[in-house]
Scaffold this active site. Structure first.
Site, PDB file in Angstrom:
ATOM      1  N   HIS A  19      -2.033   0.989 -10.092  1.00  0.00           N
ATOM      2  CA  HIS A  19      -2.144   0.130 -11.273  1.00  0.00           C
ATOM      3  C   HIS A  19      -2.448  -1.325 -10.953  1.00  0.00           C
ATOM      4  O   HIS A  19      -2.719  -2.102 -11.865  1.00  0.00           O
ATOM      5  CB  HIS A  19      -0.830   0.196 -12.058  1.00  0.00           C
ATOM      6  CG  HIS A  19       0.355  -0.176 -11.227  1.00  0.00           C
ATOM      7  ND1 HIS A  19       0.920   0.690 -10.301  1.00  0.00           N
ATOM      8  CD2 HIS A  19       1.088  -1.314 -11.153  1.00  0.00           C
ATOM      9  CE1 HIS A  19       1.940   0.086  -9.694  1.00  0.00           C
ATOM     10  NE2 HIS A  19       2.052  -1.123 -10.191  1.00  0.00           N
ATOM     11  N   THR A  20      -2.404  -1.714  -9.683  1.00  0.00           N
ATOM     12  CA  THR A  20      -2.696  -3.107  -9.325  1.00  0.00           C
ATOM     13  C   THR A  20      -4.172  -3.322  -8.999  1.00  0.00           C
ATOM     14  O   THR A  20      -4.560  -4.444  -8.665  1.00  0.00           O
ATOM     15  CB  THR A  20      -1.857  -3.553  -8.108  1.00  0.00           C
ATOM     16  OG1 THR A  20      -2.288  -2.828  -6.937  1.00  0.00           O
ATOM     17  CG2 THR A  20      -0.370  -3.308  -8.339  1.00  0.00           C
ATOM     18  N   ARG A  21      -4.967  -2.285  -9.072  1.00  0.00           N
ATOM     19  CA  ARG A  21      -6.377  -2.384  -8.716  1.00  0.00           C
ATOM     20  C   ARG A  21      -7.258  -2.021  -9.914  1.00  0.00           C
ATOM     21  O   ARG A  21      -6.881  -1.211 -10.754  1.00  0.00           O
ATOM     22  CB  ARG A  21      -6.705  -1.454  -7.534  1.00  0.00           C
ATOM     23  CG  ARG A  21      -5.919  -1.785  -6.264  1.00  0.00           C
ATOM     24  CD  ARG A  21      -6.263  -3.157  -5.731  1.00  0.00           C
ATOM     25  NE  ARG A  21      -5.584  -3.461  -4.483  1.00  0.00           N
ATOM     26  CZ  ARG A  21      -4.479  -4.189  -4.374  1.00  0.00           C
ATOM     27  NH1 ARG A  21      -3.916  -4.694  -5.467  1.00  0.00           N
ATOM     28  NH2 ARG A  21      -3.934  -4.437  -3.207  1.00  0.00           N
ATOM     29  N   HIS A  70       3.701  -0.933  -3.362  1.00  0.00           N
ATOM     30  CA  HIS A  70       3.923  -1.328  -4.744  1.00  0.00           C
ATOM     31  C   HIS A  70       4.874  -0.356  -5.431  1.00  0.00           C
ATOM     32  O   HIS A  70       5.115   0.749  -4.946  1.00  0.00           O
ATOM     33  CB  HIS A  70       2.601  -1.373  -5.511  1.00  0.00           C
ATOM     34  CG  HIS A  70       1.562  -2.211  -4.859  1.00  0.00           C
ATOM     35  ND1 HIS A  70       0.212  -1.970  -4.983  1.00  0.00           N
ATOM     36  CD2 HIS A  70       1.663  -3.302  -4.060  1.00  0.00           C
ATOM     37  CE1 HIS A  70      -0.472  -2.871  -4.295  1.00  0.00           C
ATOM     38  NE2 HIS A  70       0.382  -3.686  -3.721  1.00  0.00           N
ATOM     39  N   HIS A  91     -10.964  -9.619   0.660  1.00  0.00           N
ATOM     40  CA  HIS A  91      -9.511  -9.497   0.799  1.00  0.00           C
ATOM     41  C   HIS A  91      -9.008 -10.577   1.734  1.00  0.00           C
ATOM     42  O   HIS A  91      -9.554 -10.784   2.807  1.00  0.00           O
ATOM     43  CB  HIS A  91      -9.115  -8.122   1.330  1.00  0.00           C
ATOM     44  CG  HIS A  91      -7.637  -7.876   1.285  1.00  0.00           C
ATOM     45  ND1 HIS A  91      -6.781  -8.367   2.244  1.00  0.00           N
ATOM     46  CD2 HIS A  91      -6.856  -7.222   0.375  1.00  0.00           C
ATOM     47  CE1 HIS A  91      -5.544  -7.999   1.948  1.00  0.00           C
ATOM     48  NE2 HIS A  91      -5.555  -7.316   0.816  1.00  0.00           N
ATOM     49  N   HIS A 149       1.085  -5.489   8.803  1.00  0.00           N
ATOM     50  CA  HIS A 149       1.067  -6.791   8.130  1.00  0.00           C
ATOM     51  C   HIS A 149       2.060  -7.770   8.767  1.00  0.00           C
ATOM     52  O   HIS A 149       2.593  -8.647   8.097  1.00  0.00           O
ATOM     53  CB  HIS A 149       1.434  -6.625   6.658  1.00  0.00           C
ATOM     54  CG  HIS A 149       0.462  -5.838   5.841  1.00  0.00           C
ATOM     55  ND1 HIS A 149      -0.511  -5.029   6.365  1.00  0.00           N
ATOM     56  CD2 HIS A 149       0.325  -5.713   4.490  1.00  0.00           C
ATOM     57  CE1 HIS A 149      -1.196  -4.452   5.400  1.00  0.00           C
ATOM     58  NE2 HIS A 149      -0.716  -4.859   4.248  1.00  0.00           N
ATOM     59  N   GLN A 180       0.845 -10.975  -5.660  1.00  0.00           N
ATOM     60  CA  GLN A 180      -0.579 -10.725  -5.463  1.00  0.00           C
ATOM     61  C   GLN A 180      -1.406 -12.011  -5.395  1.00  0.00           C
ATOM     62  O   GLN A 180      -2.555 -12.001  -4.949  1.00  0.00           O
ATOM     63  CB  GLN A 180      -1.122  -9.872  -6.625  1.00  0.00           C
ATOM     64  CG  GLN A 180      -0.533  -8.484  -6.721  1.00  0.00           C
ATOM     65  CD  GLN A 180      -1.119  -7.519  -5.703  1.00  0.00           C
ATOM     66  OE1 GLN A 180      -2.081  -7.838  -5.001  1.00  0.00           O
ATOM     67  NE2 GLN A 180      -0.529  -6.344  -5.602  1.00  0.00           N
TER      68      GLN A 180
END
Length: 422
Positions: free
Chosen positions: A72-74, A107, A173, A199, A294
């Site tokens: 849902h974040t993309r 997420h 990105h 990360h 984000q």
């Protein structure tokens, strides 16, 4: 006075800048309109895959198929892409057992309501959908050690399938170079431990860990290695315009098709950096501006134009709050210098989920005041996050003039996520 619209939530907000102050407005060239329909663009790419057989051919004889999609974040236009992909697979094998795996990374889980908005009711009601959980050890399996020395574990479904297909979209990105391609696997469906180490503070601090760079990018290199290790058979990645409409599509090999897509996006997104005393940007509106976690994506673009001590105005609705629990805790745990010192002492294998966005924000805050424009967060919470709260872009600009002076030069990057400033 110039009025410039900035994406915000599902709409936009305006900022008004005097002509004598406005130095530049930086936008990408993704407004390109195609003569083909979105569906035709997608189908054409599938009919002409890059360094791969067509998906229909690959699907022949494959009983179990895994189709990895974004969460849902993309802004992946899955209502368009998924039906076409499912059709191509079933043309190759009408009896294929297909599972759609939502790549959440770290997420929160994608809700069924969000799935219906993303995929449409028919797919939610008729297809098997699984939401990846990076913290569920029972659903994960160790695969190998990555080139960086990180341990790679992935959702077992990727190892139990006969055909692995990934869809996504490509945009700059802020530390992986470009989104899309290999990112469907790592971080998409990898374990939390794997994502955290990929990360790490050391990896994020590497000079090649930034927008527009793939070669030499240690984070991206591990991602690609992971995707090849689980044998991603086929990808479909799209490029989108400012209205989130498909303007190009790239299908085929996980590396080669992605690279072709990245170069296309670079040709539209890369602009010369223009230095300003004040740099204004947004996180591209919904879905990327749902939370502060984000928002370093756009802020990093603004930093490229902010010189040594420019003020950054960041517009993000943050309707879903600050973000994850770890991000919320760490961004408020002290001054930027104190937070940086704390993060720098964390070994890669002990990396904490979400520390990377805290690292990027606080690194910027050591040099640049950040004014956050949001009507969803308590101003005191914004202050505890080491930022300056504002309710509107114009209010933020007045605050910035108070810091830099009334004659300060202003650079506006309406959508900081879609631009590479070099």
């Amino acid at each position: 006075m110039q009025e410039i619209r900035l994406p915000y939530a599902r709409g936009s907000v305006a900022i008004h800048v005097a002509e004598q102050n406005l130095k530049a407005v930086l936008t990408n060239n993704c407004q390109t309109r195609q003569s083909q329909s979105q569906e035709d663009i997608i189908r054409s790419s599938l009919a002409n895959p890059i360094q791969s057989q067509p998906l229909e051919t690959l699907a022949k004889g494959k009983e179990k198929v895994l189709l990895v999609t974004s969460d849902h974040t993309r802004a992946v236009p899955s209502k368009l892409t998924l039906p076409i992909l499912l059709s191509e697979i079933r043309r190759g094998n009408p009896d294929a057992e297909i599972t759609i795996l939502i790549a959440t990374g770290l997420h929160r889980p994608t809700t069924q309501e969000e799935q219906r908005k993303m995929f449409g009711d028919a797919i939610v009601d008729q297809e098997r959908i699984v939401v990846h959980n990076a913290f569920d050890e029972d659903s994960l399996q160790y695969v190998c050690t990555l080139p960086s020395g990180s341990e790679f574990s992935v959702n077992k479904l990727a190892l139990e399938t006969d055909l692995l297909v990934c869809e996504g979209f490509i945009e700059p990105h802020f530390f992986a170079g470009f989104s899309g391609g290999r990112k469907s696997i790592l971080p998409g469906i990898a374990s939390a431990v794997t994502v955290n180490e990929n990360h790490s503070y050391k990896a994020i601090a590497h000079p090649c860990s930034r927008a527009g760079i793939l070669d030499g990018n240690v984070i991206s290199q591990d991602m690609l290695f992971a995707a090849k290790k689980v044998r991603v058979d086929f990808i479909l990645n799209v490029a989108l315009d400012e209205e989130k409409r498909v303007i190009a599509a790239f299908a085929g090999d996980v590396d080669e098709a992605h690279r072709v897509g990245c170069e296309y996006v670079r040709s539209l997104a890369q602009v010369p950096a223009v230095t300003g005393d004040i740099v204004v940007t947004s996180n591209g509106g919904y879905p990327l501006d749902q939370n502060l976690y984000q928002a370093p994506k756009a802020a990093s673009t603004a930093q490229a134009c902010a010189g040594e001590d420019g003020v950054i105005i960041l517009v993000a609705s943050c309707c879903d709050g600050l973000g994850g629990t770890n991000f919320e805790k760490m961004i408020q745990m002290g001054t930027p210098a104190e937070i940086q010192a704390y993060l720098s002492r964390i070994p890669p294998k002990e990396s904490i989920s979400e520390q990377w966005c805290v690292q990027i924000f606080t690194q910027m805050l050591l040099k640049h005041p950040i004014i956050l424009v949001t009507d969803s967060l308590d101003p005191e919470l914004v202050k505890r996050a080491n930022m300056i709260p504002a309710k509107s872009p114009d209010e933020a600009l007045e605050i910035a003039y108070g810091i830099k002076g009334r004659d300060a030069s202003v650079v506006v990057i309406p959508d900081g996520v879609s631009v590479i400033a070099e």
